[in-house]
Every structure is written in C-alpha cells, then in structure tokens.
Design a protein around this motif. Structure first.
Motif, short mmCIF file in Angstrom:
data_model
loop_
_atom_site.label_atom_id
_atom_site.label_comp_id
_atom_site.label_asym_id
_atom_site.label_seq_id
_atom_site.Cartn_x
_atom_site.Cartn_y
_atom_site.Cartn_z
N ALA A 5 11.43 -48.84 -69.89
CA ALA A 5 11.63 -48.13 -71.15
C ALA A 5 11.63 -49.08 -72.34
O ALA A 5 11.89 -50.27 -72.22
CB ALA A 5 12.95 -47.37 -71.09
N VAL A 6 11.37 -48.49 -73.50
CA VAL A 6 11.62 -49.16 -74.77
C VAL A 6 12.85 -48.53 -75.38
O VAL A 6 13.24 -47.42 -75.03
CB VAL A 6 10.42 -49.05 -75.73
N ALA A 7 13.47 -49.26 -76.29
CA ALA A 7 14.70 -48.76 -76.92
C ALA A 7 14.38 -47.62 -77.87
O ALA A 7 13.39 -47.66 -78.61
CB ALA A 7 15.41 -49.89 -77.66
N ARG A 8 15.22 -46.62 -77.86
CA ARG A 8 15.11 -45.49 -78.78
C ARG A 8 16.28 -45.49 -79.74
O ARG A 8 17.37 -45.98 -79.43
CB ARG A 8 15.06 -44.18 -77.99
N ALA A 9 16.05 -44.92 -80.92
CA ALA A 9 17.03 -45.01 -82.00
C ALA A 9 18.32 -44.29 -81.63
O ALA A 9 18.29 -43.12 -81.25
CB ALA A 9 16.45 -44.43 -83.28
N PRO A 10 19.46 -44.98 -81.75
CA PRO A 10 20.75 -44.31 -81.55
C PRO A 10 21.18 -43.59 -82.82
O PRO A 10 20.44 -43.53 -83.81
CB PRO A 10 21.69 -45.48 -81.22
N ILE A 20 21.15 -53.22 -73.23
CA ILE A 20 20.83 -51.88 -72.74
C ILE A 20 19.87 -51.22 -73.71
O ILE A 20 20.22 -50.97 -74.86
CB ILE A 20 22.11 -51.02 -72.60
N ARG A 21 18.68 -50.89 -73.24
CA ARG A 21 17.71 -50.29 -74.14
C ARG A 21 18.13 -48.88 -74.57
O ARG A 21 17.95 -48.51 -75.72
CB ARG A 21 16.33 -50.26 -73.47
N LEU A 132 19.11 -53.54 -68.96
CA LEU A 132 18.88 -52.22 -68.37
C LEU A 132 17.93 -51.40 -69.23
O LEU A 132 17.91 -51.52 -70.46
CB LEU A 132 20.19 -51.45 -68.24
N ASP A 133 17.15 -50.56 -68.56
CA ASP A 133 16.36 -49.56 -69.27
C ASP A 133 17.26 -48.40 -69.70
O ASP A 133 17.16 -47.90 -70.82
CB ASP A 133 15.24 -49.02 -68.38
N TYR A 134 18.14 -47.98 -68.78
CA TYR A 134 19.00 -46.83 -69.05
C TYR A 134 20.41 -47.10 -68.51
O TYR A 134 20.57 -47.59 -67.39
CB TYR A 134 18.47 -45.56 -68.36
N ILE A 277 14.84 -54.41 -80.57
CA ILE A 277 16.00 -55.26 -80.31
C ILE A 277 15.57 -56.69 -80.58
O ILE A 277 14.65 -57.19 -79.93
CB ILE A 277 16.48 -55.11 -78.85
N PRO A 278 16.19 -57.39 -81.53
CA PRO A 278 15.81 -58.77 -81.81
C PRO A 278 15.90 -59.65 -80.57
O PRO A 278 16.82 -59.51 -79.76
CB PRO A 278 16.82 -59.22 -82.87
N ILE A 279 14.92 -60.54 -80.40
CA ILE A 279 14.90 -61.40 -79.22
C ILE A 279 16.17 -62.23 -79.14
O ILE A 279 16.77 -62.38 -78.08
CB ILE A 279 13.66 -62.31 -79.25
N SER A 280 16.61 -62.75 -80.25
CA SER A 280 17.81 -63.58 -80.24
C SER A 280 19.02 -62.80 -79.78
O SER A 280 19.87 -63.30 -79.04
CB SER A 280 18.07 -64.15 -81.63
#
Length: 291
Positions: A5-10, A20-21, A132-134, A277-280
């Motif tokens: 998964a990619v991160a989705r807007a909270p 956690i994405r 984690l993806d989820y 999500i920033p790499i750092s």
C-alpha cells in the motif's frame, strides 16, 4: 494479488505514522456483534494478499486479540523503552492483554485507558525496517474516550463499522458512523456480520438476526457495504482455538467472505487522497509523548 500500500490521507492536519502507511479503525456501536473476530480475520485476509499487516487491540477493558491469535507471554523490549510486537499467522499484534494477567481487571478511568492506547501504538516497533501497510485498530464498542482520542491524536486513514442485521444493532452502529463523520475520519464502509446461517445438515439458509439491515443502513448514509459475513460455528471455534478461520481454513466459504470484504476495504481506501511520508521520518521511530 499483492496489496502493498501507499499512505492515504488521515483526518484533519495529522500526518501518517512513520512506521504505518495506513491505520484503519474497526468499530461498532455495541458489543456482541463480532467486531474483534471481524478485525482479526480482516487483518489475516489482507496479509494473505501480500500486505504487511498488524493489529492493535485497543479494547483495554476486554482484550481478546491475544486469545484469537493464540498468543501468550510478554513482548520483548530491545532497549527498555520500545516494545516488539508479537507475531502470529503472518501478522503483528499488540495488546494490553500481553502486559497483564488474563484475569486482571483494568480498573482505569478514561485518561489512563487512552494514554495506554497511545503508548501501545507509539512505543511498538511496528513492521521492522519496512513498516506496515495496514494497522487495524480493534476499538472497544461504543463512542467513548478511546474513540475520541483515536480520532483526535492518531492519524487514521479510515474506519470500518461492524454491525449485525438486526435493527437494535444498526441503531447503535449509526451512532458510531456519525461519530467518525463528526471527527472527520473517513468511513470506508460497513461490514454486516452474522448475516446468514447455513445448516450444516441440510443446507437451509436462515437469517437469524434479520436480513438487509446492513444494506439499508449503507444506502441511507451513502457508504459502501463492504461485505456480509456468515454466522458459522467454525468461525467461533477457530477463534477460540487461536487459529482464526482465514488462517485455519483459507479455502472455506467463510474465509473467502473475509478476503472479499478485505479487498473491497482496500478499494475504498484507495479512493482516499495519497500522502507522502518523508524518508527521514520513515527511518526513525517517533518518540512517545504523553497526552
């Protein structure tokens, strides 16, 4: 089928957890609708499709995830501050049930319970190096302090409401749905549990808790019905045995119903805006800050 998964807007101005994405809340308006069983089997279904998955047992007053996953003992801590999640059947898990004796009642006021939830989330080293993806969060039933803390301080990509078809259950499920809407947490859909029972002797289908309640509620509020799950003795037996039906009988009709529901959940989640999500940040564990 891979579900990496990619991160989705909270909700609101919150940023995703670096480890956690996507955090997905699993809630219900009342107890006894099979919310925890649904959360555990959905987590296993997502993992079966290739995702990296964890489950956080946020019901600090009645933790049941350890039993359902067949886990016992206390988690390890590599540094005396953070904790490593337990693992079972290919998913990670954390619960207050790992930290106290099984027969110890949690006589906590709201602030203590919500602080424990926040600490369990932030101090757990979820996902190792890859994250984690989820993360599915199994909430306590109702609309109390823990749900409010989750919606205000924890970045939630979406919520799933579990109900049974009967009117008294959907009445309370409506309250949970409206609560998430008021705090700007996206409701990904409803899961109708215990929708039908098939007699193991003759194959007759019975709707013991009524029929169509989840579908009517979904239509009324304009949210998807992610799935209708059966009332089946194997689901209960395997959960009690610590090997949920998706893990113990992956080819069964019940397991397939969970997997179909999990896939619809992902489809709805993917409609949400992407967020980076920033790499750092993704390389560092966030420090726990008490509420």
């Amino acid at each position: 089928m891979s579900l990496r998964a990619v991160a989705r807007a909270p909700q609101g101005a919150l940023s995703p957890n670096p480890r956690i994405r996507n955090i997905i809340a699993v809630g219900s308006g009342k107890g006894g609708v099979g919310k925890s069983t649904t959360a555990v089997n959905l987590a296993l279904a997502l993992a079966a499709d290739g995702a990296r998955v964890g489950i956080l047992d946020a019901d600090v007053y009645g933790p049941s995830v350890p039993t359902m996953l067949g886990l016992s003992g206390k988690p390890d801590s590599p540094d005396g501050k953070s904790i490593l999640p337990m693992r079972a059947h290919g998913i990670e898990a954390m619960s207050i049930g790992f930290l106290v004796e099984s027969d110890t009642p949690m006589i906590w006021r709201g602030p203590m319970a919500t602080s424990a939830l926040t600490q369990l989330l932030n101090d757990t080293l979820w996902g190792g190096d890859e994250g984690l993806d989820y993360l599915l969060v199994d909430l306590p039933p109702g609309t109390g302090d823990i749900q409010l803390t989750l919606s205000q301080k924890i970045p939630v990509a979406g919520a799933v409401i579990v109900t049974t078809p009967q009117d008294v259950a959907t009445l309370d499920a409506r309250k949970a749905l409206k609560m998430f809407e008021k705090v700007e947490v996206a409701v990904l859909g409803l899961v109708e549990n215990m929708a039908q029972h098939v007699c193991s002797n003759c194959g007759h289908v019975e709707h013991l808790f009524g029929s169509g309640g989840g579908e009517r509620m979904a239509a009324q509020y304009g949210v998807p019905l992610l799935g209708s799950l059966p009332l089946e003795i194997g689901i209960r037996e395997q959960g009690d045995a610590g090997v949920p039906i998706v893990a113990s009988a992956p080819e069964s009709a019940a397991a397939q119903a969970y997997r179909d529901t999990a896939r619809r959940l992902v489809v709805e989640l993917e409609r949400r805006p992407r967020v980076s999500i920033p790499i750092s940040a993704s390389l560092c564990r966030p420090e726990y800050r008490p509420a």
